[in-house]
Design an enzyme around this catalytic site. Sequence first.
Site, PDB file in Angstrom:
ATOM      1  N   GLY A  19      27.777  20.469  22.994  1.00  0.00           N
ATOM      2  CA  GLY A  19      28.291  21.833  23.008  1.00  0.00           C
ATOM      3  C   GLY A  19      28.073  22.469  21.651  1.00  0.00           C
ATOM      4  N   ALA A  20      26.849  22.901  21.379  1.00  0.00           N
ATOM      5  CA  ALA A  20      26.497  23.410  20.044  1.00  0.00           C
ATOM      6  C   ALA A  20      26.651  24.917  19.984  1.00  0.00           C
ATOM      7  CB  ALA A  20      25.071  22.996  19.695  1.00  0.00           C
ATOM      8  N   GLY A  21      27.778  25.410  20.485  1.00  0.00           N
ATOM      9  CA  GLY A  21      28.068  26.833  20.396  1.00  0.00           C
ATOM     10  C   GLY A  21      28.607  27.196  19.025  1.00  0.00           C
ATOM     11  N   ALA A  22      29.574  28.122  18.967  1.00  0.00           N
ATOM     12  CA  ALA A  22      30.050  28.633  17.685  1.00  0.00           C
ATOM     13  C   ALA A  22      30.608  27.522  16.794  1.00  0.00           C
ATOM     14  CB  ALA A  22      31.092  29.715  17.922  1.00  0.00           C
ATOM     15  N   GLY A  24      30.831  24.044  17.590  1.00  0.00           N
ATOM     16  CA  GLY A  24      29.965  22.871  17.617  1.00  0.00           C
ATOM     17  C   GLY A  24      28.697  23.079  16.811  1.00  0.00           C
ATOM     18  N   LYS A 220      49.095  24.900  16.094  1.00  0.00           N
ATOM     19  CA  LYS A 220      48.098  25.823  16.637  1.00  0.00           C
ATOM     20  C   LYS A 220      48.485  26.249  18.051  1.00  0.00           C
ATOM     21  CE  LYS A 220      43.222  26.744  17.282  1.00  0.00           C
ATOM     22  NZ  LYS A 220      41.826  26.314  17.154  1.00  0.00           N
ATOM     23  N   ASN A 228      47.474  34.475  22.479  1.00  0.00           N
ATOM     24  CA  ASN A 228      46.375  34.560  23.436  1.00  0.00           C
ATOM     25  C   ASN A 228      46.814  35.156  24.763  1.00  0.00           C
ATOM     26  OD1 ASN A 228      45.203  32.954  21.367  1.00  0.00           O
ATOM     27  ND2 ASN A 228      43.803  32.027  22.837  1.00  0.00           N
ATOM     28  N   GLU A 301      40.117  30.108  29.169  1.00  0.00           N
ATOM     29  CA  GLU A 301      40.523  28.728  28.922  1.00  0.00           C
ATOM     30  C   GLU A 301      42.035  28.613  29.132  1.00  0.00           C
ATOM     31  OE1 GLU A 301      39.010  25.240  25.869  1.00  0.00           O
ATOM     32  OE2 GLU A 301      39.134  27.308  25.163  1.00  0.00           O
TER      33      GLU A 301
END
Length: 340
Positions: A19-22, A24, A220, A228, A301
Site C-alpha cells: 500500500g504505497a499511497g500517501a 506508505g 489518536k 472525523n 474508513e
Amino acid sequence: MTAPLPPLPEGPLSVCVVGAGAIGGTIAAHLAGAGPEAGLGEVSVVARGAHLQAIQAQGLRLQTPEGLQSYRVTATDDPGSLPPQDLVITALKGHQVPPMAEALSRLLAPHGRILPVVNGVPWWYPISDGQGGVKGAEEVDPGGVLWDKVGAARAIGCIAVMGASVPEPGLIDLGLPGYLDIGRLPGEDRADVTRVAALLSAAGLKIRQTEPFQNALFSKLYANCGFNSVCALARAPMNRMLADPVLAELTAGIMAEVGEIAAAEHARLLEDPAQRIERAKGGAAFKPSTLQDLEKGRPMEIEPIFGATLSVARSHGIEAPKLSLVTAMLRSIDREMGEA
C-alpha cells in the site's frame, strides 16, 4: 500456548511496503533512500494501477519542503512475486487488509514481523471473546482471518501522525513530515520494536515509542472518533465545524465516551480532550480523512475508527450512545453512496 517468535536476523532486513499511497509511499521512499548503512536490504512496494505504473517507470517520487527526490524500488501488484520478507509494512484502509490475509502470511518470512499503520483500532488489538480468551474486533478482522493466518504476535503497533497526499500517480507530497509512533502492549517483548525503530530512524523518519502502546492508540482514536465523524456529517473542516457550539458539544461528548473506553483499557490520553478541541478551533481549515473520502465518493474508513471502537466498548459493558449514533449515520451514508 503460542511458541515465541524467532528473533529478527542480524544484518540488513528486507522490507516490503504494502500500500504505497500517501503514508506508505512516504515510508517506502525514506527506506529506499537509506540503504545498507541504515540496516536495510532490498526495499519493495506493492501498489496497483496507474500509481504502480508510474513508480515502475519513473521511480517513487517524494516531494518534501526540501525538494523533490525519486527513488528506485522493486514495485509490483503481486505480493506472491516477492521473496519472504523480514518486515512487512501495511498502509492500507482497514477494509483492504482482511482480503490480503493469505498473501500477507506468505509474504512474511518465518521470523518476519508486520507493522500495520492504522487510523483506528488495528486488527491485532486484543479484545475479550466472551469465553475467557481474546480476539481481534470483528469489524476489522471478520472471522478472525488475520488473527489466524498472520498472527497477532507478529504485529508491531504503528500510528502515523503526518500529512501527505498523492497529487498524481507515483508522486507523494509530504506536506507535514510528522512522526511514526510504534510500540507494543504491556508485557510483550520489545526487542523487535527497538530494532525496527532504529531502522526507521536511520532512514530519516521521526520515530516515537510510546509505552504502553495503547496510550498512543487511544490518544489518536479519541480525536479521530470525535473530529472525523462530526466533520463528515457536518460536511465542514474542523475549525468551522467547531465554531458551531452544538457540534462542538457533540464532538466533546464523543471524545468523552472514547476516554471512558480508554480508561477501561488502562490507556492514558496524551492530551486533554478540551485542549485538543481548543487547538483545533484555532487551527487551519483541515478536513479529516473521513470527510475527504466522503467528498471524493470513496468508501469511508468507518469500521476501524468507529465500529471497532464500539466493539472495545462492548467488551467492557460500556455504552457509548453518541459514538453509536454517529457511527450508524455514517454507515447509512456509506451504504447509500454504494447503492447510488
